[in-house]
Design a protein around this motif. Sequence first.
Motif, PDB file in Angstrom:
ATOM      1  N   MET A   1       9.107  -7.103   0.362  1.00 16.87           N
ATOM      2  CA  MET A   1      10.159  -7.490  -0.582  1.00 16.87           C
ATOM      3  C   MET A   1      10.455  -6.335  -1.538  1.00 16.87           C
ATOM      4  O   MET A   1      11.623  -6.012  -1.787  1.00 16.87           O
ATOM      5  CB  MET A   1       9.784  -8.770  -1.333  1.00 16.87           C
ATOM      6  N   LYS A   2       9.415  -5.702  -2.058  1.00 15.51           N
ATOM      7  CA  LYS A   2       9.621  -4.564  -2.960  1.00 15.51           C
ATOM      8  C   LYS A   2      10.315  -3.417  -2.234  1.00 15.51           C
ATOM      9  O   LYS A   2      11.086  -2.668  -2.839  1.00 15.51           O
ATOM     10  CB  LYS A   2       8.285  -4.076  -3.515  1.00 15.51           C
ATOM     11  N   GLY A   3      10.028  -3.276  -0.941  1.00 14.96           N
ATOM     12  CA  GLY A   3      10.620  -2.213  -0.152  1.00 14.96           C
ATOM     13  C   GLY A   3      12.139  -2.270  -0.103  1.00 14.96           C
ATOM     14  O   GLY A   3      12.795  -1.253   0.132  1.00 14.96           O
TER      15      GLY A   3
ATOM     16  N   ALA B   1       0.043  -9.743   0.203  1.00  9.77           N
ATOM     17  CA  ALA B   1       0.239  -8.357  -0.252  1.00  9.77           C
ATOM     18  C   ALA B   1       1.244  -7.630   0.641  1.00  9.77           C
ATOM     19  O   ALA B   1       2.129  -6.914   0.146  1.00  9.77           O
ATOM     20  CB  ALA B   1      -1.088  -7.618  -0.296  1.00  9.77           C
ATOM     21  N   GLY B   2       1.140  -7.813   1.940  1.00 10.92           N
ATOM     22  CA  GLY B   2       2.070  -7.169   2.868  1.00 10.92           C
ATOM     23  C   GLY B   2       3.489  -7.673   2.698  1.00 10.92           C
ATOM     24  O   GLY B   2       4.441  -6.890   2.720  1.00 10.92           O
TER      25      GLY B   2
ATOM     26  N   GLU C   1       4.812  -9.459 -13.836  1.00 16.92           N
ATOM     27  CA  GLU C   1       4.374  -8.098 -13.547  1.00 16.92           C
ATOM     28  C   GLU C   1       4.676  -7.750 -12.089  1.00 16.92           C
ATOM     29  O   GLU C   1       4.838  -8.647 -11.249  1.00 16.92           O
ATOM     30  CB  GLU C   1       2.882  -7.964 -13.839  1.00 16.92           C
ATOM     31  N   PRO C   2       4.738  -6.453 -11.759  1.00 11.60           N
ATOM     32  CA  PRO C   2       5.151  -6.038 -10.410  1.00 11.60           C
ATOM     33  C   PRO C   2       4.308  -6.577  -9.245  1.00 11.60           C
ATOM     34  O   PRO C   2       4.832  -6.690  -8.146  1.00 11.60           O
ATOM     35  CB  PRO C   2       5.078  -4.511 -10.482  1.00 11.60           C
ATOM     36  N   ASP C   3       3.061  -6.913  -9.447  1.00  8.14           N
ATOM     37  CA  ASP C   3       2.262  -7.429  -8.337  1.00  8.14           C
ATOM     38  C   ASP C   3       2.205  -8.958  -8.290  1.00  8.14           C
ATOM     39  O   ASP C   3       1.400  -9.535  -7.565  1.00  8.14           O
ATOM     40  CB  ASP C   3       0.854  -6.837  -8.363  1.00  8.14           C
TER      41      ASP C   3
ATOM     42  N   GLN D   1       9.216 -20.957   5.148  1.00  5.32           N
ATOM     43  CA  GLN D   1       8.055 -21.083   6.045  1.00  5.32           C
ATOM     44  C   GLN D   1       7.692 -19.763   6.699  1.00  5.32           C
ATOM     45  O   GLN D   1       6.598 -19.623   7.225  1.00  5.32           O
ATOM     46  CB  GLN D   1       8.319 -22.165   7.095  1.00  5.32           C
ATOM     47  N   TRP D   2       8.590 -18.800   6.694  1.00  4.13           N
ATOM     48  CA  TRP D   2       8.340 -17.479   7.266  1.00  4.13           C
ATOM     49  C   TRP D   2       7.481 -16.606   6.342  1.00  4.13           C
ATOM     50  O   TRP D   2       6.984 -15.566   6.757  1.00  4.13           O
ATOM     51  CB  TRP D   2       9.678 -16.775   7.543  1.00  4.13           C
ATOM     52  N   ALA D   3       7.332 -17.012   5.082  1.00  6.53           N
ATOM     53  CA  ALA D   3       6.599 -16.224   4.082  1.00  6.53           C
ATOM     54  C   ALA D   3       5.286 -16.913   3.750  1.00  6.53           C
ATOM     55  O   ALA D   3       5.228 -18.148   3.659  1.00  6.53           O
ATOM     56  CB  ALA D   3       7.444 -16.081   2.824  1.00  6.53           C
ATOM     57  N   PRO D   4       4.216 -16.140   3.554  1.00  5.10           N
ATOM     58  CA  PRO D   4       2.937 -16.768   3.226  1.00  5.10           C
ATOM     59  C   PRO D   4       2.979 -17.455   1.865  1.00  5.10           C
ATOM     60  O   PRO D   4       3.709 -17.032   0.967  1.00  5.10           O
ATOM     61  CB  PRO D   4       1.950 -15.600   3.208  1.00  5.10           C
TER      62      PRO D   4
END
Length: 159
Positions: A152-154, A146-147, A46-48, A135-138
């Motif tokens: 990524m979606k942006g 969420a941010g 799903e999208p989220d 490692q740059w991504a949570p």
Amino acid sequence: MSNCFLDASLLDELVAKARSVPRLRSHHNLHLESTEPAHRLLVAIEPDSYVRPHCHLDPNKSETIIPLRGRIGALVFDGEGKLLEARVIAPEAGSFGFHVPAGVFHSIVALESGTVFIEIKAGPYAVPLPAEWGQWAPAEGEPGVAGYLAEMKGAFTAA
């Protein structure tokens, strides 16, 4: 009744399950054991749902994703987290699959609800090494997910 056929009812069940679990993802293994040399699975996303950027360091672990329903945003990163390429993967978009060679950092986002894809990669399953995570991504569950997912979606807002 045979288990040989894959049909819309299986995909419907996977989508319903994905919508009902916290990770917003569910899978159906087509391989029987995690030790098999080839892993084939159906995945509803799903999208989220957040898929942390990662790579597979084992030179035999390239990965192929082919959407069956919906649209996937496929992302490729360099080792520092710079986005190198973002592309919509959907047959009607003219791009029907995403093949990621071993060692390439990547992620996906679902661009519409009810997205289902087939994933194919070499087995056996191995727990990802720390160096295989961007490692740059949570990590899943950490603050900032969420941010980062929104970023990524942006990459697909015009898609």
